[in-house]
Every structure is written in C-alpha cells, then in structure tokens.
Design an enzyme around this catalytic site. Structure first.
Site, PDB file in Angstrom:
ATOM      1  N   CYS A   1       0.843  -1.197   0.000  1.00 62.78           N
ATOM      2  CA  CYS A   1       0.000   0.000   0.000  1.00 62.78           C
ATOM      3  C   CYS A   1       0.882   1.252   0.000  1.00 62.78           C
ATOM      4  O   CYS A   1       1.626   1.467  -0.943  1.00 62.78           O
ATOM      5  CB  CYS A   1      -0.986  -0.031   1.165  1.00 62.78           C
ATOM      6  SG  CYS A   1      -2.312   1.198   0.993  1.00 62.78           S
TER       7      CYS A   1
ATOM      8  N   HIS B   1      -4.019  -4.566  -0.456  1.00 61.58           N
ATOM      9  CA  HIS B   1      -3.709  -5.134   0.854  1.00 61.58           C
ATOM     10  C   HIS B   1      -3.784  -6.662   0.785  1.00 61.58           C
ATOM     11  O   HIS B   1      -4.874  -7.219   0.829  1.00 61.58           O
ATOM     12  CB  HIS B   1      -4.711  -4.627   1.893  1.00 61.58           C
ATOM     13  CG  HIS B   1      -4.516  -3.195   2.256  1.00 61.58           C
ATOM     14  ND1 HIS B   1      -3.666  -2.797   3.259  1.00 61.58           N
ATOM     15  CD2 HIS B   1      -5.041  -2.065   1.732  1.00 61.58           C
ATOM     16  CE1 HIS B   1      -3.687  -1.479   3.355  1.00 61.58           C
ATOM     17  NE2 HIS B   1      -4.500  -1.004   2.429  1.00 61.58           N
TER      18      HIS B   1
ATOM     19  N   GLU C   1      -3.145  -8.688   3.074  1.00 61.76           N
ATOM     20  CA  GLU C   1      -3.678  -9.199   4.340  1.00 61.76           C
ATOM     21  C   GLU C   1      -5.199  -9.128   4.385  1.00 61.76           C
ATOM     22  O   GLU C   1      -5.828  -9.732   5.261  1.00 61.76           O
ATOM     23  CB  GLU C   1      -3.055  -8.451   5.524  1.00 61.76           C
ATOM     24  CG  GLU C   1      -3.585  -7.066   5.781  1.00 61.76           C
ATOM     25  CD  GLU C   1      -2.993  -5.995   4.877  1.00 61.76           C
ATOM     26  OE1 GLU C   1      -3.248  -4.803   5.136  1.00 61.76           O
ATOM     27  OE2 GLU C   1      -2.295  -6.333   3.904  1.00 61.76           O
TER      28      GLU C   1
END
Length: 224
Positions: free
Chosen positions: A79, A197, A199
């Site tokens: 990011c 992202h 995650e």
C-alpha cells in the site's frame, strides 16, 4: 525469516497475522541493526505518504532500507509502503511546497486519481478506490500467480486515493482497471510493491505473501 519494518505507522499486526496464516515466520522490528541483518523485508504503510516518509527518516530507517534493497535483499512494499518505493509523491506537499521524497528505489512518482474518473461506460468512479478488483498481469513476477495471465488473475482488496506513476513501463508487473490501468504490482530487481492489501485479500493475498517469502532471487537480480 521475514522482517516487517516497524516505524510506528502501518498495518503491522494484520500483516503479521496474515503471514502467520500463510505459514511464514516473521519478526517486527524498528531496530536499524536488525533490519540491516534481515534476510527479506516488508515495508507496510497506511495513511499519508509524507507522514510515513517522515517517520521512517525520524527513526533512522530510510538509509538502511535503501542499502538493504540495493544490496539485493528482497523487499516488499504494501500500500503506502509500495508508494514509498518511488521518488516522490504529490500527496500533501511539505511546508516548502515541494513533493515529499520517497526511497527512490523505483523511478517515478505517486499521483492522485483524476478528478473526473469514470469507467468505460462513462459512469463516475469514487475516490478513494475501495474494494475488490482483479489483477491483470502485465509482466511475470515471482509473487504473481502465473495461471492468471493477462486476461485476469486474482481478486484483491484496494483502499487508496493515490497511485504510482512509474517512469519505466517495464516496472509495472500487474494492473487493475479503475478509470484506466492502475499499477497494482510493481517490481524491479529484488524490490516489489503491491498497491492492494494482501492481508485483506483472502486466499489470494496469503498465497502472494507465501510466494514472496519463498522467492529466492538470483545474484544478478539487483537494482540497476
């Protein structure tokens, strides 16, 4: 061991948990000596480019991250961490009106989405770009799923108002469509960045983190 750079800003805990879910051991540290000895590095980031760049500098981490990347240590920017790989950003210029400087590992700058952003049918698109979007491979890279191809790859999760504008087209490894082709994965040598992202990107994100952790670059793969 994968070392997540802790400079007080970023999605540290969620990234560490994602690596753990992917079966990848990590450590989190802001110690320059530990970072200088790391086998591979992850640079997270959320919020404003300038705040992240300033905090890296204030903690004495800017030079060590640059040195490790130029020495051939694999580095993943996530990011805003990806945006920091570039030379500068147009986001919130400093008090002197000049753009904030990044790490300068990749040539190019970070720019805001156009004000009148629209899709192919002329429908207005919101900024920030937030939600799921599909990757389109531009050039192969070890962190990408080769099965995706140019016709469409993994669905991943984005949250950003600014995006990279690389000087060298060859540094763009994958794009996402949002009012045009937006760089989603960039890479050169042992440096790679993802605008989304991982995650928050379910199985696709975990698989990408796993591929990064198992990537063993050849000795000649260093930044030009």
């Amino acid at each position: 061991m994968t070392t997540i750079i802790d400079y007080g800003i970023g999605n540290l805990r969620s990234l560490a948990k994602a690596f753990d879910a992917a079966g990848v051991p990590t450590e989190r540290t802001g110690d320059p000596a530990r970072i200088a000895a790391a086998e591979r590095l992850v640079l997270p980031g959320v919020g404003a480019f300038g705040a992240c760049a300033d905090e890296l500098a204030a903690r004495g981490l800017t030079d060590v991250v640059r040195e490790r990347a130029r020495a051939g240590v694999p580095l993943l920017g996530v990011c805003v961490g990806m945006q920091l790989l570039f030379e500068s950003s147009d986001e919130r210029p400093g008090p002197d009106g000049r753009p904030h400087a990044g790490l300068g590992l990749l040539p190019g700058r970070v720019v805001r989405f156009a004000p009148a952003l629209a899709d192919a049918d002329g429908r207005r698109l919101k900024v920030p770009h937030m939600g799921w979007n599909r990757l389109r491979t531009a050039r192969p890279h070890p962190v990408l799923d080769d099965a995706g191809g140019a016709d469409g790859g993994d669905w991943v999760y984005f949250v950003h108002s600014y995006h990279a504008a690389p000087t060298e087209p060859a540094d763009v490894r994958a794009t996402a469509g949002y009012g045009g082709d937006v760089p989603a994965v960039v890479g050169r040598g042992t440096v790679v960045g993802v605008q989304f992202h991982p995650e928050k990107s379910a199985r696709a994100g975990l698989a990408m983190l796993r591929r990064f952790a198992s990537w063993t670059p050849t000795p000649d793969q260093r930044l030009a």
